[in-house]
Design a protein around this motif. Structure first.
Motif, PDB file in Angstrom:
ATOM      1  N   ALA A  84      20.903  47.666  92.895  1.00 31.45           N
ATOM      2  CA  ALA A  84      21.188  46.317  92.392  1.00 31.45           C
ATOM      3  C   ALA A  84      20.815  45.246  93.399  1.00 31.45           C
ATOM      4  CB  ALA A  84      22.672  46.204  92.047  1.00 31.45           C
ATOM      5  N   TYR A  85      20.812  45.580  94.680  1.00 31.22           N
ATOM      6  CA  TYR A  85      20.500  44.585  95.710  1.00 31.22           C
ATOM      7  C   TYR A  85      19.010  44.504  96.016  1.00 31.22           C
ATOM      8  CZ  TYR A  85      21.150  48.888  98.421  1.00 31.22           C
ATOM      9  OH  TYR A  85      21.113  50.182  98.859  1.00 31.22           O
ATOM     10  N   ASP A  86      18.169  45.287  95.333  1.00 34.17           N
ATOM     11  CA  ASP A  86      16.719  45.203  95.513  1.00 34.17           C
ATOM     12  C   ASP A  86      16.154  44.114  94.609  1.00 34.17           C
ATOM     13  OD1 ASP A  86      16.727  47.324  97.279  1.00 34.17           O
ATOM     14  OD2 ASP A  86      16.359  48.819  95.708  1.00 34.17           O
ATOM     15  N   PRO A  87      15.219  43.292  95.099  1.00 35.09           N
ATOM     16  CA  PRO A  87      14.604  42.296  94.221  1.00 35.09           C
ATOM     17  C   PRO A  87      13.648  42.967  93.229  1.00 35.09           C
ATOM     18  CG  PRO A  87      13.640  42.201  96.423  1.00 35.09           C
ATOM     19  CD  PRO A  87      14.756  43.206  96.478  1.00 35.09           C
ATOM     20  N   PRO A  88      13.503  42.412  92.044  1.00 33.89           N
ATOM     21  CA  PRO A  88      12.579  43.013  91.071  1.00 33.89           C
ATOM     22  C   PRO A  88      11.131  42.752  91.479  1.00 33.89           C
ATOM     23  CG  PRO A  88      13.548  41.006  90.187  1.00 33.89           C
ATOM     24  CD  PRO A  88      14.215  41.263  91.508  1.00 33.89           C
ATOM     25  N   GLY A  89      10.275  43.669  91.092  1.00 31.61           N
ATOM     26  CA  GLY A  89       8.859  43.500  91.375  1.00 31.61           C
ATOM     27  C   GLY A  89       8.251  42.440  90.469  1.00 31.61           C
ATOM     28  N   ALA A  90       7.092  41.952  90.852  1.00 32.05           N
ATOM     29  CA  ALA A  90       6.415  40.928  90.070  1.00 32.05           C
ATOM     30  C   ALA A  90       5.954  41.511  88.727  1.00 32.05           C
ATOM     31  CB  ALA A  90       5.205  40.398  90.847  1.00 32.05           C
ATOM     32  N   GLY A  91       6.231  40.781  87.667  1.00 30.82           N
ATOM     33  CA  GLY A  91       5.776  41.172  86.343  1.00 30.82           C
ATOM     34  C   GLY A  91       6.542  42.331  85.717  1.00 30.82           C
ATOM     35  N   THR A  92       7.676  42.690  86.240  1.00 36.97           N
ATOM     36  CA  THR A  92       8.444  43.796  85.666  1.00 36.97           C
ATOM     37  C   THR A  92       9.279  43.303  84.494  1.00 36.97           C
ATOM     38  OG1 THR A  92      10.200  43.426  87.290  1.00 36.97           O
ATOM     39  CG2 THR A  92       8.564  45.082  87.831  1.00 36.97           C
ATOM     40  N   LEU A  93       9.628  44.227  83.617  1.00 34.85           N
ATOM     41  CA  LEU A  93      10.367  43.882  82.413  1.00 34.85           C
ATOM     42  C   LEU A  93      11.816  44.326  82.516  1.00 34.85           C
ATOM     43  CD1 LEU A  93       7.719  44.915  79.744  1.00 34.85           C
ATOM     44  CD2 LEU A  93       8.227  42.620  80.599  1.00 34.85           C
ATOM     45  N   TYR A  94      12.688  43.580  81.857  1.00 35.39           N
ATOM     46  CA  TYR A  94      14.110  43.895  81.820  1.00 35.39           C
ATOM     47  C   TYR A  94      14.319  45.245  81.142  1.00 35.39           C
ATOM     48  CZ  TYR A  94      18.961  43.717  80.268  1.00 35.39           C
ATOM     49  OH  TYR A  94      20.275  44.011  80.021  1.00 35.39           O
ATOM     50  N   ALA A  95      15.135  46.127  81.800  1.00 36.44           N
ATOM     51  CA  ALA A  95      15.322  47.481  81.269  1.00 36.44           C
ATOM     52  C   ALA A  95      16.788  47.858  81.081  1.00 36.44           C
ATOM     53  CB  ALA A  95      14.652  48.484  82.204  1.00 36.44           C
ATOM     54  N   GLY A  96      17.701  46.961  81.321  1.00 36.51           N
ATOM     55  CA  GLY A  96      19.131  47.273  81.185  1.00 36.51           C
ATOM     56  C   GLY A  96      19.919  46.689  82.344  1.00 36.51           C
ATOM     57  N   THR A  97      21.101  47.246  82.557  1.00 33.51           N
ATOM     58  CA  THR A  97      21.934  46.760  83.662  1.00 33.51           C
ATOM     59  C   THR A  97      22.384  47.929  84.530  1.00 33.51           C
ATOM     60  OG1 THR A  97      23.953  46.916  82.354  1.00 33.51           O
ATOM     61  CG2 THR A  97      22.836  44.791  82.365  1.00 33.51           C
ATOM     62  N   ILE A  98      22.597  47.633  85.784  1.00 34.89           N
ATOM     63  CA  ILE A  98      23.230  48.573  86.709  1.00 34.89           C
ATOM     64  C   ILE A  98      24.707  48.211  86.701  1.00 34.89           C
ATOM     65  CG2 ILE A  98      23.387  49.344  89.099  1.00 34.89           C
ATOM     66  CD1 ILE A  98      20.440  48.588  89.430  1.00 34.89           C
ATOM     67  N   GLN A  99      25.540  49.133  86.242  1.00 35.41           N
ATOM     68  CA  GLN A  99      26.956  48.821  86.033  1.00 35.41           C
ATOM     69  C   GLN A  99      27.669  48.453  87.322  1.00 35.41           C
ATOM     70  OE1 GLN A  99      28.347  48.572  82.963  1.00 35.41           O
ATOM     71  NE2 GLN A  99      26.256  48.880  82.306  1.00 35.41           N
ATOM     72  N   GLN A 100      27.484  49.253  88.372  1.00 36.00           N
ATOM     73  CA  GLN A 100      28.159  48.950  89.630  1.00 36.00           C
ATOM     74  C   GLN A 100      27.355  49.534  90.783  1.00 36.00           C
ATOM     75  OE1 GLN A 100      32.262  50.085  89.751  1.00 36.00           O
ATOM     76  NE2 GLN A 100      32.505  49.544  91.880  1.00 36.00           N
ATOM     77  N   ASP A 101      27.237  48.766  91.845  1.00 37.71           N
ATOM     78  CA  ASP A 101      26.535  49.191  93.051  1.00 37.71           C
ATOM     79  C   ASP A 101      27.161  48.432  94.210  1.00 37.71           C
ATOM     80  OD1 ASP A 101      24.766  50.505  94.684  1.00 37.71           O
ATOM     81  OD2 ASP A 101      22.965  49.569  93.879  1.00 37.71           O
ATOM     82  N   GLN A 102      26.971  48.885  95.424  1.00 42.60           N
ATOM     83  CA  GLN A 102      27.543  48.175  96.561  1.00 42.60           C
ATOM     84  C   GLN A 102      26.689  48.342  97.797  1.00 42.60           C
ATOM     85  OE1 GLN A 102      31.448  49.792  97.273  1.00 42.60           O
ATOM     86  NE2 GLN A 102      30.698  51.368  98.623  1.00 42.60           N
ATOM     87  N   VAL A 103      26.824  47.397  98.694  1.00 38.49           N
ATOM     88  CA  VAL A 103      26.240  47.479 100.021  1.00 38.49           C
ATOM     89  C   VAL A 103      27.410  47.453 100.992  1.00 38.49           C
ATOM     90  CG1 VAL A 103      24.682  46.442 101.676  1.00 38.49           C
ATOM     91  CG2 VAL A 103      24.220  46.201  99.272  1.00 38.49           C
ATOM     92  N   ASP A 104      27.493  48.464 101.822  1.00 37.40           N
ATOM     93  CA  ASP A 104      28.607  48.581 102.753  1.00 37.40           C
ATOM     94  C   ASP A 104      28.165  48.116 104.132  1.00 37.40           C
ATOM     95  OD1 ASP A 104      30.872  49.216 104.121  1.00 37.40           O
ATOM     96  OD2 ASP A 104      30.989  51.274 103.420  1.00 37.40           O
ATOM     97  N   PHE A 105      28.736  47.014 104.585  1.00 38.63           N
ATOM     98  CA  PHE A 105      28.432  46.477 105.904  1.00 38.63           C
ATOM     99  C   PHE A 105      29.525  46.824 106.915  1.00 38.63           C
ATOM    100  CE2 PHE A 105      25.955  43.698 103.160  1.00 38.63           C
ATOM    101  CZ  PHE A 105      24.753  43.640 103.842  1.00 38.63           C
ATOM    102  N   THR A 106      30.348  47.810 106.621  1.00 43.50           N
ATOM    103  CA  THR A 106      31.440  48.169 107.521  1.00 43.50           C
ATOM    104  C   THR A 106      30.885  48.567 108.876  1.00 43.50           C
ATOM    105  OG1 THR A 106      32.821  48.883 105.699  1.00 43.50           O
ATOM    106  CG2 THR A 106      33.350  49.777 107.854  1.00 43.50           C
TER     107      THR A 106
END
Length: 173
Positions: A84-106
């Motif tokens: 979810a934290y990755d930017p989409p590529g150029a010209g890509t199409l919507y394919a759904g949703t990522i329900q939950q993701d996280q980045v842990d900076f602990t």
């Protein structure tokens, strides 16, 4: 956090433009600074025999610490990227949703540090004292985090500082 929020907003706009819901959001979660340490200290009591006896303390030791922090993503539009934290590529199409993701900076570490402080001891009766002290701790560390996610590849928290206020009663033999 602001960069990730801007990314989620841009993904929401792109998904809405392509007919998707575009209702992704994120939350930042901070935790409590956790530490345990073993130190050796030198106490200097210039007026130890008085009714009120101020003192100074300084020392060094080993510290284990942890600073929890993570960013959680919810219902983030998906355009073929892995996280979810990755930017989409150029010209890509919507394919759904990522329900939950996280980045842990602990961040956590085992490191050395120094401490110093001052306090006062007040004799209540011949063998009992009430005392209070303020002590500052300074840890020298690189604070390595969770590198496996590929977004947290930097060392920070070069210095961790915290203060401790404590008091109590002591019995002198």
């Amino acid at each position: 956090v602001a960069e990730y929020e801007a990314l989620v907003r841009s993904k929401d706009r792109a998904a809405q433009f392509q007919g998707g819901p575009g209702n992704g959001w994120l939350s930042a979660e901070w935790g409590v600074f956790e530490t345990s340490y073993l130190t050796t200290n030198l106490n200097i009591r210039p007026w130890a025999t008085g009714h009120i006896a101020p003192f100074f303390t300084a020392g060094l030791g080993a510290y284990h610490w942890r600073v929890p922090f993570r960013v959680k993503f919810y219902d983030t539009p998906f355009f073929g990227e892995q996280h979810a934290y990755d930017p989409p590529g150029a010209g890509t199409l919507y394919a759904g949703t990522i329900q939950q993701d996280q980045v842990d900076f602990t961040k956590s570490g085992l490191t050395g540090g120094v401490n110093g402080g001052f306090g006062v001891a007040v004799r209540l009766v011949s063998n009992i004292q009430a005392n209070a002290q303020v002590r500052a701790h300074l840890l020298f560390t690189s604070g390595r985090g969770n590198r496996e996610e590929g977004v947290d590849d930097q060392d920070y928290l070069n210095k961790v500082r915290f203060f401790l206020v404590r008091g109590g009663l002591s019995y002198r033999f």
